[in-house]
Motif scaffolding. Structure first.
Motif, PDB file in Angstrom:
ATOM      1  N   PHE A  98     126.700 105.522  13.548  1.00 13.41           N
ATOM      2  CA  PHE A  98     126.185 106.758  12.952  1.00 13.41           C
ATOM      3  C   PHE A  98     126.454 106.793  11.448  1.00 13.41           C
ATOM      4  O   PHE A  98     125.644 107.310  10.681  1.00 13.41           O
ATOM      5  CB  PHE A  98     126.801 107.985  13.628  1.00 13.41           C
ATOM      6  N   GLY A  99     127.552 106.207  11.019  1.00 10.38           N
ATOM      7  CA  GLY A  99     127.886 106.157   9.603  1.00 10.38           C
ATOM      8  C   GLY A  99     126.929 105.304   8.787  1.00 10.38           C
ATOM      9  O   GLY A  99     126.884 105.407   7.553  1.00 10.38           O
ATOM     10  N   GLN A 137     117.793 109.848   7.258  1.00 10.73           N
ATOM     11  CA  GLN A 137     118.051 109.813   8.699  1.00 10.73           C
ATOM     12  C   GLN A 137     119.050 110.889   9.107  1.00 10.73           C
ATOM     13  O   GLN A 137     118.893 111.528  10.151  1.00 10.73           O
ATOM     14  CB  GLN A 137     118.550 108.428   9.109  1.00 10.73           C
ATOM     15  N   ARG A 138     120.066 111.113   8.279  1.00  9.76           N
ATOM     16  CA  ARG A 138     121.038 112.181   8.593  1.00  9.76           C
ATOM     17  C   ARG A 138     120.362 113.548   8.563  1.00  9.76           C
ATOM     18  O   ARG A 138     120.607 114.377   9.438  1.00  9.76           O
ATOM     19  CB  ARG A 138     122.210 112.146   7.625  1.00  9.76           C
ATOM     20  N   ASN A 139     119.526 113.764   7.564  1.00 10.14           N
ATOM     21  CA  ASN A 139     118.813 115.044   7.485  1.00 10.14           C
ATOM     22  C   ASN A 139     117.849 115.219   8.659  1.00 10.14           C
ATOM     23  O   ASN A 139     117.721 116.321   9.206  1.00 10.14           O
ATOM     24  CB  ASN A 139     118.066 115.158   6.154  1.00 10.14           C
ATOM     25  N   PRO A 146     126.742 111.321  16.776  1.00 16.61           N
ATOM     26  CA  PRO A 146     127.776 111.231  15.739  1.00 16.61           C
ATOM     27  C   PRO A 146     129.060 110.530  16.199  1.00 16.61           C
ATOM     28  O   PRO A 146     129.882 110.127  15.370  1.00 16.61           O
ATOM     29  CB  PRO A 146     128.074 112.687  15.383  1.00 16.61           C
ATOM     30  N   TYR A 164     118.243 113.854  11.593  1.00 20.55           N
ATOM     31  CA  TYR A 164     119.117 114.109  12.735  1.00 20.55           C
ATOM     32  C   TYR A 164     119.539 115.577  12.784  1.00 20.55           C
ATOM     33  O   TYR A 164     119.436 116.234  13.829  1.00 20.55           O
ATOM     34  CB  TYR A 164     120.358 113.206  12.670  1.00 20.55           C
ATOM     35  N   LEU A 165     119.986 116.112  11.669  1.00 14.25           N
ATOM     36  CA  LEU A 165     120.435 117.506  11.635  1.00 14.25           C
ATOM     37  C   LEU A 165     119.290 118.470  11.925  1.00 14.25           C
ATOM     38  O   LEU A 165     119.473 119.475  12.630  1.00 14.25           O
ATOM     39  CB  LEU A 165     121.088 117.822  10.293  1.00 14.25           C
ATOM     40  N   LEU A 207     123.677 105.520   8.911  1.00 14.37           N
ATOM     41  CA  LEU A 207     122.424 106.231   8.647  1.00 14.37           C
ATOM     42  C   LEU A 207     122.293 106.546   7.157  1.00 14.37           C
ATOM     43  O   LEU A 207     123.265 106.887   6.497  1.00 14.37           O
ATOM     44  CB  LEU A 207     122.371 107.545   9.434  1.00 14.37           C
ATOM     45  N   ASP A 208     121.055 106.456   6.662  1.00 16.10           N
ATOM     46  CA  ASP A 208     120.830 106.848   5.263  1.00 16.10           C
ATOM     47  C   ASP A 208     120.679 108.371   5.200  1.00 16.10           C
ATOM     48  O   ASP A 208     120.687 109.063   6.226  1.00 16.10           O
ATOM     49  CB  ASP A 208     119.624 106.105   4.667  1.00 16.10           C
ATOM     50  N   GLY A 209     120.541 108.898   4.017  1.00 14.86           N
ATOM     51  CA  GLY A 209     120.457 110.349   3.831  1.00 14.86           C
ATOM     52  C   GLY A 209     119.286 110.976   4.563  1.00 14.86           C
ATOM     53  O   GLY A 209     119.413 112.049   5.165  1.00 14.86           O
TER      54      GLY A 209
END
Length: 168
Positions: free
Chosen positions: A55-56, A62-64, A50, A66-67, A58-60
């Motif tokens: 990092f900004g 990819q963020r999910n 992050p 990642y989390l 990333l699509d939704g």
């Protein structure tokens, strides 16, 4: 003086039940040390992402992903810590055999979590660097490799000799 016990699967060792439990616990700790190093490296990699400018981007999905990987890494880390915490709790209570049994079961869980973390992180990196289609292929191959390493390879050793327990 306690007589050495000779198990069917362990008839070449001249050790008491306490000595066997100590040896098994030492073996388990070494396995946890190896797992801990791998989990720490993967977790450290994930936790730095992050703070990168890209990092900004990333699509939704990819963020999910990642989390989910961060949660998986934290869960795996917590499981790696558990046997040490249990050992501290029951220290000098002459319950080493129960600790070995607990550690034996937990190391299997940690191996599975670590394998999932490895496959998931590989998928995530390929998804970010290349594309989702390539990531799915590589992630699937990595999952197959992890499954082979964790399930198929041990089965290739053949059936275990009959013993009174599975702590060895």
């Amino acid at each position: 003086m306690e007589q050495p016990r000779h198990d069917i699967a362990d008839d070449t060792r001249d050790e008491t039940p306490d000595e066997r439990a100590d040896r098994n616990w030492t073996d388990l700790l070494q396995e946890f040390r190896v797992l801990q190093t791998g989990v720490q490296l993967l977790s450290g990699f994930l936790l730095t992402l992050p703070f990168h400018n890209s990092f900004g981007d990333l699509d939704g999905f990819q963020r999910n992903t990642y989390l989910a990987l961060v949660l998986l890494a934290a869960t795996t880390t917590a499981c790696v810590l558990a046997p040490i915490s249990v050992h501290r709790r029951i220290f000098r209570q002459r319950r080493k055999e129960r600790l070995v049994q607990f550690g034996h079961r937990l190391v299997r869980v940690v191996l599975g979590l670590t394998g999932a973390l490895l496959a998931g992180t590989t998928f995530f990196i390929f998804d970010v660097v290349l594309a989702r289609a390539e990531a799915l292929v590589v992630g699937g191959v990595m999952l197959a490799l992890v499954t082979t390493a964790l399930l198929v390879a041990p089965l290739a050793m053949g059936p275990a000799p009959a013993t009174h327990d599975d702590s060895d």
